[in-house]
Design an enzyme around this catalytic site. Structure first.
Site, PDB file in Angstrom:
ATOM      1  N   CYS A 290       0.821  -1.216   0.000  1.00  0.00           N
ATOM      2  CA  CYS A 290       0.000   0.000   0.000  1.00  0.00           C
ATOM      3  C   CYS A 290       0.858   1.271   0.000  1.00  0.00           C
ATOM      4  O   CYS A 290       1.499   1.560  -0.994  1.00  0.00           O
ATOM      5  CB  CYS A 290      -0.979  -0.057   1.164  1.00  0.00           C
ATOM      6  SG  CYS A 290      -2.406   0.978   0.905  1.00  0.00           S
TER       7      CYS A 290
ATOM      8  N   ARG B 268     -12.564   5.714  -1.493  1.00  0.00           N
ATOM      9  CA  ARG B 268     -11.546   4.911  -0.776  1.00  0.00           C
ATOM     10  C   ARG B 268     -11.936   3.448  -0.932  1.00  0.00           C
ATOM     11  O   ARG B 268     -13.086   3.073  -0.683  1.00  0.00           O
ATOM     12  CB  ARG B 268     -11.482   5.312   0.684  1.00  0.00           C
ATOM     13  CG  ARG B 268     -10.586   4.420   1.544  1.00  0.00           C
ATOM     14  CD  ARG B 268     -10.319   5.010   2.908  1.00  0.00           C
ATOM     15  NE  ARG B 268      -9.325   6.084   2.798  1.00  0.00           N
ATOM     16  CZ  ARG B 268      -8.006   5.856   2.896  1.00  0.00           C
ATOM     17  NH1 ARG B 268      -7.542   4.645   3.073  1.00  0.00           N
ATOM     18  NH2 ARG B 268      -7.156   6.868   2.784  1.00  0.00           N
TER      19      ARG B 268
ATOM     20  N   HIS C 244      -3.187  -5.818   2.648  1.00  0.00           N
ATOM     21  CA  HIS C 244      -2.772  -5.781   4.059  1.00  0.00           C
ATOM     22  C   HIS C 244      -3.175  -7.111   4.695  1.00  0.00           C
ATOM     23  O   HIS C 244      -3.731  -7.988   4.037  1.00  0.00           O
ATOM     24  CB  HIS C 244      -3.542  -4.669   4.783  1.00  0.00           C
ATOM     25  CG  HIS C 244      -3.078  -3.289   4.466  1.00  0.00           C
ATOM     26  ND1 HIS C 244      -1.877  -2.772   4.902  1.00  0.00           N
ATOM     27  CD2 HIS C 244      -3.666  -2.309   3.745  1.00  0.00           C
ATOM     28  CE1 HIS C 244      -1.758  -1.522   4.485  1.00  0.00           C
ATOM     29  NE2 HIS C 244      -2.828  -1.214   3.775  1.00  0.00           N
TER      30      HIS C 244
HETATM   31  N1  GLN Z   1      -2.360   6.883   2.377  1.00  0.00           N
HETATM   32  C1  GLN Z   1      -2.356   5.942   1.246  1.00  0.00           C
HETATM   33  C2  GLN Z   1      -3.753   5.752   0.643  1.00  0.00           C
HETATM   34  O1  GLN Z   1      -4.744   6.020   1.296  1.00  0.00           O
HETATM   35  C3  GLN Z   1      -1.857   4.598   1.722  1.00  0.00           C
HETATM   36  C4  GLN Z   1      -2.776   3.968   2.753  1.00  0.00           C
HETATM   37  C5  GLN Z   1      -2.230   2.669   3.299  1.00  0.00           C
HETATM   38  O2  GLN Z   1      -1.025   2.421   3.318  1.00  0.00           O
HETATM   39  N2  GLN Z   1      -3.169   1.811   3.793  1.00  0.00           N
HETATM   40  O3  GLN Z   1      -3.839   5.300  -0.492  1.00  0.00           O
END
Ligand code: GLN
Length: 241
Positions: free
Chosen positions: A94, A128, A190
């Protein structure tokens, strides 16, 4: 034979249990009688490009990415590029994945420059992506959990790690998930990703060990529990896309 792992920015880039990937890599090596040493690199410390065989770069918030990006614009960025050019492997997740690319353009504020080690570019999207992520890779199923607003697009030097089955992956448009370039791997999974995806852990171990030890053949492990967990998580992902 021994393995050296460097955990990059563990205080800033280690959300959603990503540290479990370092634990998995070390344990799967030790189960094979391979000695393992793990070192952290915090922002402001000096990275030794000769030392590590394998780097882990976890996920983080935009603010943490900003701090890390600045550190990668110091001598540490050149040292990391030098390490990769000399054959070190990496797993990035990520936010870490985004920062191995050219840049991450957040929804607000200026672009956050990346290392440019992977030919990928990320910009914040309107939605998101949060949820289970199931994908099909050449070496096996890839299952994890995604939470990112960054949409990542691959350039010609990078190839997709997997094809999305459930979830969004790199950008929710082209069905690609993650990227592979040389011995560098990026993923939006993740979880942590490696315990339930043993094929990926072992692929990284082989690449890392080859750096100092030449051709490596890993003894197979009994992955029945890991694969049962993978199947169970994949079933949940299919049932709750
Ligand atoms: N801040 C970045 C995004 O929202 C990475 C988020 C993360 O590592 N989970 O894409």
């Amino acid at each position: 034979m021994d393995l050296r792992i460097c955990h990059l920015y563990p205080d800033l880039m280690c959300i959603y249990g990503d540290r479990g990937n370092v634990i998995t890599l070390a344990q799967r090596a030790r189960w094979r009688g391979i000695g393992v040493e793990t070192r952290d690199l915090q922002a402001g410390e000096t990275l030794d490009p000769e030392w590590a065989d394998l780097y882990f770069f976890g996920g983080g918030q935009d603010q943490g990415q900003d701090v890390v990006s600045k550190d990668l614009r110091s001598a540490n960025g050149n040292a990391l590029r030098q390490a990769f050019a000399a054959g070190a492997a990496a797993l990035s997740v990520c936010g870490g994945y985004q920062l191995l690319g050219h840049e991450y353009v957040p929804a607000e504020g200026p672009s956050i420059p990346g290392l440019g080690a992977m030919d990928v570019t990320t910009r914040a999207g309107k939605v998101r992506f949060v949820g289970n992520l199931l994908a099909a890779a050449p070496l096996g199923t890839l299952i994890g959990f995604e939470n990112h607003s960054g949409y990542t697009y691959l350039g010609p030097q990078a190839r997709a790690l997997a094809t999305v089955v459930v979830g969004h992956g790199n950008n929710g448009e082209d069905k690609t998930e993650g990227a592979v370039q040389g011995r560098l791997v990026g993923t939006y999974c993740h979880g942590s990703v490696l315990p339930k995806n043993p094929w990926l852990a072992d692929m990284l171990l082989v690449w890392a060990l080859e750096r100092r030890h030449g051709g490596v053949q890993l003894e197979p492990l009994d992955d029945s529990e890991e694969l049962a967990a993978q199947r169970s998580a994949a079933e949940v992902a299919r049932a709750r896309p």
